[in-house]
Design a protein around this motif. Structure first.
Motif, short mmCIF file in Angstrom:
data_model
loop_
_atom_site.label_atom_id
_atom_site.label_comp_id
_atom_site.label_asym_id
_atom_site.label_seq_id
_atom_site.Cartn_x
_atom_site.Cartn_y
_atom_site.Cartn_z
N TYR A 55 38.23 33.96 45.44
CA TYR A 55 39.00 33.99 46.55
C TYR A 55 38.35 35.13 47.44
O TYR A 55 38.22 34.93 48.69
CB TYR A 55 40.47 34.50 46.02
CG TYR A 55 41.56 34.22 47.09
CD1 TYR A 55 41.12 33.95 48.54
CD2 TYR A 55 42.80 34.30 46.67
CE1 TYR A 55 42.59 33.80 49.34
CE2 TYR A 55 43.98 34.20 47.62
CZ TYR A 55 43.55 33.89 48.84
OH TYR A 55 44.86 33.86 49.84
N CYS A 58 35.34 33.52 49.16
CA CYS A 58 35.87 32.30 50.15
C CYS A 58 36.85 32.90 51.48
O CYS A 58 36.31 32.54 52.63
CB CYS A 58 37.00 31.43 49.46
SG CYS A 58 37.30 29.92 50.36
N CYS A 81 39.51 41.72 46.43
CA CYS A 81 40.97 40.71 45.93
C CYS A 81 41.33 41.37 44.53
O CYS A 81 40.50 41.22 43.65
CB CYS A 81 40.40 39.13 45.97
SG CYS A 81 41.55 38.16 45.43
N CYS A 123 41.10 29.26 55.07
CA CYS A 123 40.44 29.44 53.85
C CYS A 123 41.25 28.50 52.81
O CYS A 123 42.31 28.25 52.56
CB CYS A 123 40.82 30.94 53.26
SG CYS A 123 40.51 31.43 51.44
N TYR A 125 41.59 28.49 49.51
CA TYR A 125 42.39 29.28 48.33
C TYR A 125 43.52 29.85 49.10
O TYR A 125 44.48 29.78 48.16
CB TYR A 125 41.36 30.68 48.03
CG TYR A 125 40.56 30.57 47.10
CD1 TYR A 125 40.65 30.96 45.76
CD2 TYR A 125 39.34 29.90 47.16
CE1 TYR A 125 39.74 30.71 44.78
CE2 TYR A 125 38.24 29.91 46.37
CZ TYR A 125 38.44 30.38 44.94
OH TYR A 125 37.62 30.03 44.14
N SER A 126 43.61 30.22 50.30
CA SER A 126 44.80 30.57 50.69
C SER A 126 45.72 29.29 51.08
O SER A 126 46.97 29.38 50.67
CB SER A 126 44.87 31.31 52.23
OG SER A 126 44.02 32.37 52.11
N THR A 129 47.14 28.64 47.47
CA THR A 129 48.16 29.64 46.75
C THR A 129 49.74 29.57 47.60
O THR A 129 50.41 29.87 47.32
CB THR A 129 47.53 30.84 47.03
OG1 THR A 129 47.17 31.32 48.41
CG2 THR A 129 46.44 31.11 45.93
#
Length: 142
Positions: A55, A58, A81, A123, A125-126, A129
């Motif tokens: 994360y 990225c 992170c 992103c 990953y954002s 999540t």
């Protein structure tokens, strides 16, 4: 979604085993940390270590991408992170993320805008999540 790249990894033994990517670039022995009742073996990782590293990398790329679109340079931003795991109210376990973004060469307000756009629009990953994992930011600009 049309894939641009696919990374493949295999884990054997779960949290007390080993995980490795198909190309061998990432290879990690795993163990449950003492805080979770495990042996906490030295020189081993957890899935949370791997998620935090991915994360952070990225998100740094996402900030740099947004900055480049605006003819700015965020390539030296430092992303830290922290991924925590704990029990959920509904049972099982959940994750939370604290992301520290620091780049003193960019004014505070400007860095905050870059982070917001990277988080909301770029992103992956954002995106993955969002609505599932609490993500909080600490942003330190110049």
């Amino acid at each position: 979604m049309k894939p641009l790249f696919t990374a493949t990894a295999t884990a054997i033994g779960g949290r007390n085993g080993h995980t490795e990517t198909s190309d061998g670039i990432v290879s990690a022995d795993l163990s449950v940390p003492k805080e979770m009742g495990g042996p906490g073996k030295s020189e081993t990782a957890t899935p949370e270590h791997l998620f935090a590293a991915g994360y952070a990398a990225c998100f740094g790329g996402a900030i740099d991408y947004v900055a480049n679109q605006q003819k700015k340079d965020a390539s030296k931003a430092t992303i830290t992170c922290a991924v925590s795991i704990g029990p959920r109210e509904g049972g099982g376990f959940g994750l939370s993320v604290k992301m520290r973004v620091e780049d003193r060469s960019i004014k505070q307000a400007e860095l905050e805008r870059l982070v917001q756009e990277a988080h909301e629009k770029i992103c992956p990953y954002s995106h993955a999540t969002r609505g599932n994992v609490e993500v909080n930011f600490d942003i330190v600009g110049g």
